[in-house]
Motif scaffolding. Structure first.
Motif, PDB file in Angstrom:
ATOM      1  N   PRO A 277      33.289 -18.272 -37.748  1.00  0.00           N
ATOM      2  CA  PRO A 277      33.372 -19.733 -37.587  1.00  0.00           C
ATOM      3  C   PRO A 277      32.042 -20.252 -37.048  1.00  0.00           C
ATOM      4  O   PRO A 277      31.824 -20.332 -35.844  1.00  0.00           O
ATOM      5  N   ASP A 278      31.142 -20.591 -37.949  1.00  0.00           N
ATOM      6  CA  ASP A 278      29.790 -20.940 -37.533  1.00  0.00           C
ATOM      7  C   ASP A 278      29.643 -22.436 -37.305  1.00  0.00           C
ATOM      8  O   ASP A 278      30.421 -23.245 -37.800  1.00  0.00           O
ATOM      9  N   ALA A 279      28.633 -22.766 -36.528  1.00  0.00           N
ATOM     10  CA  ALA A 279      28.257 -24.160 -36.275  1.00  0.00           C
ATOM     11  C   ALA A 279      26.740 -24.225 -36.229  1.00  0.00           C
ATOM     12  O   ALA A 279      26.075 -23.225 -35.957  1.00  0.00           O
ATOM     13  N   THR A 280      26.189 -25.394 -36.507  1.00  0.00           N
ATOM     14  CA  THR A 280      24.735 -25.545 -36.554  1.00  0.00           C
ATOM     15  C   THR A 280      24.304 -26.741 -35.718  1.00  0.00           C
ATOM     16  O   THR A 280      24.932 -27.801 -35.758  1.00  0.00           O
ATOM     17  N   CYS A 281      23.236 -26.539 -34.963  1.00  0.00           N
ATOM     18  CA  CYS A 281      22.590 -27.644 -34.248  1.00  0.00           C
ATOM     19  C   CYS A 281      21.097 -27.588 -34.543  1.00  0.00           C
ATOM     20  O   CYS A 281      20.569 -26.536 -34.890  1.00  0.00           O
ATOM     21  N   TRP A 282      20.425 -28.703 -34.448  1.00  0.00           N
ATOM     22  CA  TRP A 282      19.003 -28.731 -34.768  1.00  0.00           C
ATOM     23  C   TRP A 282      18.283 -29.738 -33.890  1.00  0.00           C
ATOM     24  O   TRP A 282      18.890 -30.613 -33.270  1.00  0.00           O
ATOM     25  N   CYS A 315      11.566 -16.423 -29.471  1.00  0.00           N
ATOM     26  CA  CYS A 315      12.969 -16.040 -29.686  1.00  0.00           C
ATOM     27  C   CYS A 315      13.411 -14.979 -28.686  1.00  0.00           C
ATOM     28  O   CYS A 315      14.505 -15.076 -28.107  1.00  0.00           O
ATOM     29  N   THR A 316      12.602 -13.949 -28.508  1.00  0.00           N
ATOM     30  CA  THR A 316      13.006 -12.871 -27.595  1.00  0.00           C
ATOM     31  C   THR A 316      13.100 -13.375 -26.159  1.00  0.00           C
ATOM     32  O   THR A 316      13.986 -12.947 -25.406  1.00  0.00           O
ATOM     33  N   ALA A 317      12.210 -14.302 -25.781  1.00  0.00           N
ATOM     34  CA  ALA A 317      12.294 -14.877 -24.434  1.00  0.00           C
ATOM     35  C   ALA A 317      13.568 -15.711 -24.289  1.00  0.00           C
ATOM     36  O   ALA A 317      14.233 -15.679 -23.247  1.00  0.00           O
ATOM     37  N   ALA A 318      13.924 -16.447 -25.340  1.00  0.00           N
ATOM     38  CA  ALA A 318      15.139 -17.263 -25.288  1.00  0.00           C
ATOM     39  C   ALA A 318      16.385 -16.388 -25.244  1.00  0.00           C
ATOM     40  O   ALA A 318      17.360 -16.715 -24.553  1.00  0.00           O
ATOM     41  N   LEU A 319      16.384 -15.268 -25.973  1.00  0.00           N
ATOM     42  CA  LEU A 319      17.542 -14.374 -25.966  1.00  0.00           C
ATOM     43  C   LEU A 319      17.718 -13.692 -24.613  1.00  0.00           C
ATOM     44  O   LEU A 319      18.845 -13.355 -24.227  1.00  0.00           O
ATOM     45  N   ALA A 320      16.617 -13.486 -23.897  1.00  0.00           N
ATOM     46  CA  ALA A 320      16.738 -12.934 -22.546  1.00  0.00           C
ATOM     47  C   ALA A 320      17.450 -13.903 -21.613  1.00  0.00           C
ATOM     48  O   ALA A 320      18.174 -13.492 -20.702  1.00  0.00           O
ATOM     49  N   ARG A 321      17.274 -15.209 -21.847  1.00  0.00           N
ATOM     50  CA  ARG A 321      17.932 -16.221 -21.026  1.00  0.00           C
ATOM     51  C   ARG A 321      19.352 -16.527 -21.513  1.00  0.00           C
ATOM     52  O   ARG A 321      20.218 -16.912 -20.730  1.00  0.00           O
ATOM     53  N   PHE A 322      19.595 -16.331 -22.809  1.00  0.00           N
ATOM     54  CA  PHE A 322      20.905 -16.618 -23.399  1.00  0.00           C
ATOM     55  C   PHE A 322      21.375 -15.384 -24.197  1.00  0.00           C
ATOM     56  O   PHE A 322      21.380 -15.402 -25.443  1.00  0.00           O
ATOM     57  N   PRO A 323      21.739 -14.303 -23.513  1.00  0.00           N
ATOM     58  CA  PRO A 323      22.090 -13.050 -24.195  1.00  0.00           C
ATOM     59  C   PRO A 323      23.351 -13.153 -25.046  1.00  0.00           C
ATOM     60  O   PRO A 323      23.612 -12.251 -25.858  1.00  0.00           O
ATOM     61  N   GLU A 324      24.140 -14.201 -24.882  1.00  0.00           N
ATOM     62  CA  GLU A 324      25.349 -14.345 -25.694  1.00  0.00           C
ATOM     63  C   GLU A 324      25.021 -14.358 -27.186  1.00  0.00           C
ATOM     64  O   GLU A 324      25.840 -13.946 -28.014  1.00  0.00           O
ATOM     65  N   LEU A 325      23.841 -14.855 -27.525  1.00  0.00           N
ATOM     66  CA  LEU A 325      23.476 -14.982 -28.930  1.00  0.00           C
ATOM     67  C   LEU A 325      22.916 -13.697 -29.518  1.00  0.00           C
ATOM     68  O   LEU A 325      22.682 -13.629 -30.732  1.00  0.00           O
ATOM     69  N   ASN A 326      22.673 -12.698 -28.692  1.00  0.00           N
ATOM     70  CA  ASN A 326      22.261 -11.372 -29.177  1.00  0.00           C
ATOM     71  C   ASN A 326      23.476 -10.439 -29.050  1.00  0.00           C
ATOM     72  O   ASN A 326      23.508  -9.520 -28.246  1.00  0.00           O
ATOM     73  N   SER A 327      24.475 -10.704 -29.875  1.00  0.00           N
ATOM     74  CA  SER A 327      25.743  -9.986 -29.751  1.00  0.00           C
ATOM     75  C   SER A 327      26.417  -9.879 -31.102  1.00  0.00           C
ATOM     76  O   SER A 327      25.924 -10.393 -32.114  1.00  0.00           O
ATOM     77  N   THR A 328      27.555  -9.206 -31.120  1.00  0.00           N
ATOM     78  CA  THR A 328      28.374  -9.087 -32.311  1.00  0.00           C
ATOM     79  C   THR A 328      29.829  -9.100 -31.883  1.00  0.00           C
ATOM     80  O   THR A 328      30.141  -8.884 -30.713  1.00  0.00           O
ATOM     81  N   VAL A 329      30.731  -9.338 -32.823  1.00  0.00           N
ATOM     82  CA  VAL A 329      32.158  -9.413 -32.517  1.00  0.00           C
ATOM     83  C   VAL A 329      32.871  -8.212 -33.124  1.00  0.00           C
ATOM     84  O   VAL A 329      32.744  -7.952 -34.330  1.00  0.00           O
ATOM     85  N   ASP A 330      33.588  -7.465 -32.278  1.00  0.00           N
ATOM     86  CA  ASP A 330      34.408  -6.347 -32.734  1.00  0.00           C
ATOM     87  C   ASP A 330      35.820  -6.884 -32.951  1.00  0.00           C
ATOM     88  O   ASP A 330      36.585  -7.083 -32.003  1.00  0.00           O
ATOM     89  N   ASP A 455      29.849 -21.360 -26.652  1.00  0.00           N
ATOM     90  CA  ASP A 455      30.139 -22.760 -26.945  1.00  0.00           C
ATOM     91  C   ASP A 455      28.847 -23.513 -27.251  1.00  0.00           C
ATOM     92  O   ASP A 455      27.742 -22.960 -27.154  1.00  0.00           O
ATOM     93  N   GLY A 456      28.998 -24.777 -27.603  1.00  0.00           N
ATOM     94  CA  GLY A 456      27.832 -25.581 -27.962  1.00  0.00           C
ATOM     95  C   GLY A 456      26.829 -25.725 -26.838  1.00  0.00           C
ATOM     96  O   GLY A 456      25.626 -25.865 -27.105  1.00  0.00           O
ATOM     97  N   GLY A 457      27.291 -25.678 -25.582  1.00  0.00           N
ATOM     98  CA  GLY A 457      26.357 -25.817 -24.474  1.00  0.00           C
ATOM     99  C   GLY A 457      25.357 -24.674 -24.428  1.00  0.00           C
ATOM    100  O   GLY A 457      24.155 -24.881 -24.199  1.00  0.00           O
ATOM    101  N   THR A 458      25.848 -23.445 -24.641  1.00  0.00           N
ATOM    102  CA  THR A 458      24.952 -22.288 -24.648  1.00  0.00           C
ATOM    103  C   THR A 458      23.995 -22.351 -25.833  1.00  0.00           C
ATOM    104  O   THR A 458      22.785 -22.104 -25.691  1.00  0.00           O
TER     105      THR A 458
END
Length: 480
Positions: A277-282, A315-330, A455-458
């Motif tokens: 269930p994807d969403a896009t922001c820009w 990108c790598t600096a942002a992923l360090a601050r928001f690790p939720e986006l460097n994940s997968t769903v089991d 969520d959208g805030g992250t």
């Protein structure tokens, strides 16, 4: 007495279960060395050469070019000589596609040049199986297999084998006056896609004279010949009276099989749409300072730093601050798996379709290292040396669609990842800078994310941090 050993299509790895024969590299009767590539196949990941673990004389081949074979199906048989006391005959045994077979043990028996005649006369050493019309490689060929992909932006001429005419139309005189029939041997064609187009339309490539360098047959040559054949057929069969209107059901079209890389991309994108269930922001960002910073870096000497490398570092600096986006769903465990390492993929459009080479451990690299790795993987794609391992295992993807001259997009997530950052073209636009209207270099950034992992805030926080770093590269100093 020689014994005949059967070599089967090996385990391709990465969950692949079948491959299409693109080009035979040996003929029946050829002498092959241990670990010599014998056939080129196309999988859903890449085009690869398969090395044979046996040394001897090829006695049979199984499968014509264009045939799909499952893993474990016979590829060819090889007559090998009797082993001397204490020697092995079973070959290297290491045939993982895309990585070669490795060096054989020192005591392994190899075929001597004087034994070829004796092998051919041995039981089973005749010319059974599919006859050969492919280009061949002698026993002196390199024993190391390599992975190859179709050419990227700059086409790399490939020399596939001559193709027999298949199901040619009775009225078709394609190429009969265009060029004399070629002698036996390989026909120079720019890519396997062009060769397949000719094969599926019953066009004999030996009847064509290519317009490329040294007679290289281009796609335009094949399409021109097919149009000419259609026109000639229509003239020969034209009815004296006006034909009735053609029903809509009889409208002709071109069917393109969803196989190989294109089929794999279709499957992955469809699965992404079904499961995520994807969403896009820009957001629009002023990239003027980032462009100035890159100019200053490269003016200081040393290896050049690419814009893609700077965006990857952001990108790598942002992923360090928001690790939720460097994940997968089991899905089976109903768990979100947050990953410790960032393996950054970057989307690349090639003649064979979309591929995503992966930079391993991108989080541990600086801008210079990232730039060098991007250049290495891009060159590997162009020269046909990317392996399946270099095309899988990503945890986050950077999609620079600005190279196509577009401003924005809502990308589809590269399953099973959780997000993708898209970067549009950087163009001068009117922008309010320090309270005044000015012309600045503006870029649109878009983030498509899996709404299950955050969520959208992250997601908004991640994208805003990326935009801040683009507008003020000094923000990155906090994480360096």
């Amino acid at each position: 007495m020689a014994q005949v050993l059967e070599f089967k299509l090996p385990d391709l790895g990465e969950g692949l279960t079948e491959a299409e024969i693109v080009r035979w590299l040996v003929q029946v009767g050829d002498v092959v060395a241990i670990d010599q590539p014998v056939v080129e196949v196309e999988t859903a990941k890449a085009m690869v050469e398969v090395p044979c673990p046996y040394g001897g004389v090829v006695t049979a081949r199984f499968g014509e070019e264009g045939t799909e074979l499952p893993v474990g199906a016979p590829l060819l048989t090889v007559a090998v000589g009797p082993a001397a006391p204490g020697e092995e005959t079973e070959g290297s045994g290491n045939v993982l596609v895309g990585y070669g077979t490795g060096a054989p043990p020192a005591r392994r028996r190899r075929v001597r040049s004087g034994e070829a005649t004796r092998f051919a006369a041995a039981p089973g050493g005749g010319s059974g199986g599919a006859g050969g019309h492919a280009g061949t490689r002698g026993a002196a060929a390199s024993p190391v297999g390599r992975t190859s992909v179709a050419p990227a932006v700059t086409p790399v001429p490939l020399i596939p084998p001559a193709e027999p005419s298949r199901a040619a139309a009775p009225n078709s005189q394609v190429g009969a006056t265009a060029a004399p029939t070629r002698p036996d041997g390989p026909v120079p064609v720019i890519s396997p896609l062009v060769r397949r187009l000719a094969r599926e339309n019953g066009l004999d490539l030996r009847q064509l004279r290519g317009s490329g360098p040294d007679g290289l047959i281009l796609r335009a040559d094949v399409e021109h010949a097919l149009r000419a054949a259609t026109s000639d057929g229509a003239t020969a069969t034209e009815a004296p009276a006006p034909a009735a209107p053609t029903p809509a059901a009889d409208v002709r079209g071109t069917r393109v099989p969803l196989r190989g890389v294109r089929g794999a991309v279709a499957d992955k994108l469809s699965r992404s749409r079904r499961e995520i269930p994807d969403a896009t922001c820009w957001v629009d960002a002023d990239a003027t300072e980032l462009m100035n910073a890159r100019t200053a870096m490269n003016a200081a000497g040393g290896p050049k730093v690419s814009l893609l490398a700077l965006l990857a570092r952001i990108c790598t600096a942002a992923l360090a601050r928001f690790p939720e986006l460097n994940s997968t769903v089991d899905l089976e465990a109903r768990e979100i798996v947050r990953l410790d390492q960032v393996h950054l993929g970057f989307a690349a459009q090639t003649e064979r379709g979309l591929v995503v080479p992966v930079v391993r451990d991108a989080h541990a690299r600086d801008a210079e290292s990232l730039s060098a790795e991007f250049a290495r993987l891009t060159e590997a794609a162009r020269t046909g040396t990317l392996t399946p391992a270099q095309l899988t295992g990503g945890t986050f993807t950077l999609n620079n669609y600005g190279v196509f001259g577009v401003d924005g997009s809502a990308p589809i997530i590269n399953h099973p990842e959780a997000a993708m950052l898209g970067v549009g073209r950087i163009v001068p636009k009117p922008w309010v800078h320090r309270g005044e209207l000015a012309v600045r270099q503006v870029v649109q950034l878009s983030l498509t994310f899996d709404h299950r992992v955050c969520d959208g805030g992250t997601a908004g926080g991640f994208l805003r941090y990326v935009a801040d770093c683009v507008e003020q590269p000094a923000v990155l100093l906090r994480t360096l």
